[in-house]
Write an enzyme that holds these catalytic residues in place. Structure first.
Site, PDB file in Angstrom:
ATOM      1  N   VAL A  54      50.897 127.165 -22.798  1.00 51.27           N
ATOM      2  CA  VAL A  54      51.300 126.181 -22.016  1.00 51.27           C
ATOM      3  C   VAL A  54      52.335 125.184 -22.569  1.00 51.27           C
ATOM      4  CG1 VAL A  54      49.244 126.448 -20.355  1.00 51.27           C
ATOM      5  CG2 VAL A  54      49.250 124.859 -22.470  1.00 51.27           C
ATOM      6  N   SER A  87      39.450 114.048 -17.829  1.00 44.13           N
ATOM      7  CA  SER A  87      38.139 113.848 -18.430  1.00 44.13           C
ATOM      8  C   SER A  87      37.537 112.568 -18.222  1.00 44.13           C
ATOM      9  CB  SER A  87      38.491 114.129 -19.944  1.00 44.13           C
ATOM     10  OG  SER A  87      37.113 113.760 -20.754  1.00 44.13           O
ATOM     11  N   TYR A 123      42.948 112.212 -28.034  1.00 47.96           N
ATOM     12  CA  TYR A 123      42.434 113.013 -26.597  1.00 47.96           C
ATOM     13  C   TYR A 123      42.101 112.026 -25.396  1.00 47.96           C
ATOM     14  CZ  TYR A 123      38.815 115.730 -23.915  1.00 47.96           C
ATOM     15  OH  TYR A 123      38.351 116.454 -22.921  1.00 47.96           O
ATOM     16  N   SER A 158      45.409 111.400 -23.880  1.00 52.64           N
ATOM     17  CA  SER A 158      46.215 112.355 -23.331  1.00 52.64           C
ATOM     18  C   SER A 158      45.481 112.629 -22.011  1.00 52.64           C
ATOM     19  CB  SER A 158      45.994 113.862 -24.207  1.00 52.64           C
ATOM     20  OG  SER A 158      44.594 114.212 -24.206  1.00 52.64           O
ATOM     21  N   LYS A 159      44.091 112.464 -22.051  1.00 53.55           N
ATOM     22  CA  LYS A 159      43.430 112.511 -20.639  1.00 53.55           C
ATOM     23  C   LYS A 159      43.868 111.365 -19.614  1.00 53.55           C
ATOM     24  CE  LYS A 159      41.485 116.578 -21.123  1.00 53.55           C
ATOM     25  NZ  LYS A 159      41.448 117.679 -20.407  1.00 53.55           N
ATOM     26  N   ILE A 191      30.509 118.736 -20.609  1.00 51.78           N
ATOM     27  CA  ILE A 191      30.007 120.019 -20.062  1.00 51.78           C
ATOM     28  C   ILE A 191      30.016 120.912 -21.167  1.00 51.78           C
ATOM     29  CG2 ILE A 191      30.820 121.688 -18.604  1.00 51.78           C
ATOM     30  CD1 ILE A 191      30.629 119.272 -16.910  1.00 51.78           C
TER      31      ILE A 191
END
Lengths: 256, 245
Positions: free
Chosen positions: B59, B141, B154, B157-158, B189
């Site tokens: 992607v 997230s 992270y 980015s979310k 999760i």
């Protein structure tokens, strides 16, 4: 196989608008539904094997016990409560001011009683009924919970209370180890009798677009578009979702 | 979903592209969408064995997004739904679990490229091809809305995904064709690559457990379906109640 097969639900505010569509949708999805409202159902209301109606003033503490008892007796233990009954402080053609320097205490109290006390009483009854076996509560907040809105300040404050209290109920139930979820939906402009009390389905009739230029999706929502998210949150599909508020507003909250 | 019979027909006639479809939430989404009647193009870095069709697709390959959309349209007959699932998480990749002090700029940019830039590229490529009433669902997230000192790239980015989702929702609405864009915000999760941070035990989650991929897939299905026709730019937390704490 339906999405609410085997479930017993109570839906308040079921005579019109979002409540009426939710009650019918729940029944169509396999739930046995006790629908309540201050007013009797609309002319096309039809009780069925899975759908019964009971008069309820949601401000009346004792009536909540009677409603839960009736649901249990008629259909079985209650799994779902959708607290939909509410007012925005517009009474037909009469719209008393909610401006902060004008609002009358009686109006403020009436709006809080119908919108907030109903949720307090309904959640209390639901927690007591569901504590052993689990369940789901869905409360109706509003985009008004998040915006300054002088014309509907008392309404907005009541809906902010509903959102906060939904989170409190969710956290309390989870903390007790009860498998009970509680969430809120925050509808934006939905073409219901609350928004358009004089009976037309939109501001000027037509296709739902007139008067909705301020909404990114370019139209008012319809009751079913709120009822379906309520169905999702009430169902086991949302079993890892609790304490959240879901906006259903055609993108309106994105623009300031 | 534990009982897929309840989803039959909810995506009847729809065509969906799901990235990151080889495992975890993406794989659960492909399975659920297929059960709901959608024809699914499933992509991952190695072509997954799932869906009606599949492709190997990185992607972050900006130049290939249009080709993947075109291939989906050519093979399955159109495009109604894009689910941007591909992304890396702190359990899966060391670049995503570093502090601000430790991370190299290259690693930082790598995380943004995989998680956030890819979402923009996907939305940009898909939007003109979505049929009326089409929907994009991005996977953000809970990390987007809390401090993530030990996985800062992270978290950032979310958070970018949350913003991308809102802008794309408004751009999509301008088309006047009922196009929507929403994000789900999963909490902890259980997926093959999930490694919970030490402080995050099941007991810390209000519902008392970690979630499952199919519970996130159910939320993605809701947002992708016509059940959410008036929901756009929304953030749906699937986090066992963590966001209310």
């Amino acid at each position: 196989m339906h999405r609410l097969s085997g479930k017993v639900a109570i839906v308040t505010g079921a005579a019109s608008g979002i409540g009426a569509v939710t009650a019918r949708l729940f029944a169509a999805e396999g739930a046995r539904v006790l629908a309540t409202d201050l007013r009797p159902g609309a002319a096309d209301w039809k009780a069925t094997e899975n759908l019964a109606f009971m008069a309820q003033d949601v401000r009346d503490e004792a009536r909540w016990d009677a409603v839960f008892a009736a649901a249990r007796e008629h259909f079985g233990p209650v799994d779902i409560l959708a607290n939909i009954a509410g007012i925005n402080g517009v009474f037909g053609d009469r719209a008393p001011s909610q401006a902060p320097d004008e609002i009358e205490l009686g109006l403020w109290r009436e709006i809080q009683a119908v919108n907030v006390e109903s949720v307090v009483l309904g959640c209390r009854a639901a927690l007591r009924a569901m504590a052993g076996r689990g369940g789901a509560i869905v409360n109706i907040s509003s985009i008004a919970a998040q915006k300054g809105w002088p014309a509907r300040g008392a309404y907005g404050a009541s809906k902010a209370a509903v959102l906060q209290y939904s989170r409190t109920v969710a956290r309390y139930a989870a903390g007790r180890g009860w498998p009970i979820r509680c969430n809120a939906v925050l509808p934006g402009p939905i073409a219901t009798p609350m928004l358009f009390p004089s009976g037309q389905t939109t501001a000027t009739g037509g296709d739902g677009r007139a008067g909705a230029d301020h909404v990114p999706l370019g139209r008012f929502g319809i009751a079913e578009e709120v009822a379906r998210p309520i169905l999702f949150l009430a169902s086991d599909e949302a079993r890892y979702i609790t304490g959240t508020g879901l906006l259903i507003d055609g993108g309106l909250s994105l623009v300031k | 979903m534990r009982d897929s019979r309840a989803v039959a027909g909810r995506l009847a006639g729809k065509i969906a592209l799901v990235t990151g479809a080889a495992s975890g939430i993406g794989a659960a989404t492909v399975a659920l969408f297929s059960a709901a009647g959608a024809a699914v193009m499933a992509t991952d870095r190695a072509a997954p064995q799932a869906g009606a069709a599949s492709l190997a697709f990185d992607v972050t390959d900006a130049g290939r997004w249009t080709a993947v959309i075109d291939a989906t349209v050519a093979k399955l007959g159109g495009l109604d739904i894009l689910v941007n699932c591909a992304g890396l998480n702190p359990g899966a990749h060391p670049a995503a679990r570093q502090t601000m002090a430790d991370i190299t700029l290259d690693d930082w940019q790598f995380v943004q490229r995989v998680n956030a830039d890819s979402m923009m590229l996907g939305c940009r490529a898909a939007l003109p091809h979505l049929r009326d009433g089409g929907a994009i669902v991005n996977i953000a997230s809970l990390a987007a809305v809390v401090g993530m000192p030990d996985a800062m790239a992270y978290g950032v980015s979310k958070a970018a995904i949350a913003s991308i989702t809102k802008s794309v929702a408004l751009l999509a609405a301008r088309a006047g064709r009922g196009l929507r864009c929403n994000a789900v915000f999963p909490g902890p999760i259980l997926t093959p690559t999930m490694v919970p941070p030490p402080h995050r035990t099941p007991e810390r989650v209000p519902l008392g457990r970690f979630g499952e991929a199919d519970e996130v897939a159910a939320a993605i299905l809701f947002l992708a379906s016509d059940d959410a026709a008036y929901v756009t730019g929304a953030e749906l937390f699937v986090d066992g109640g963590l966001s209310m704490l």
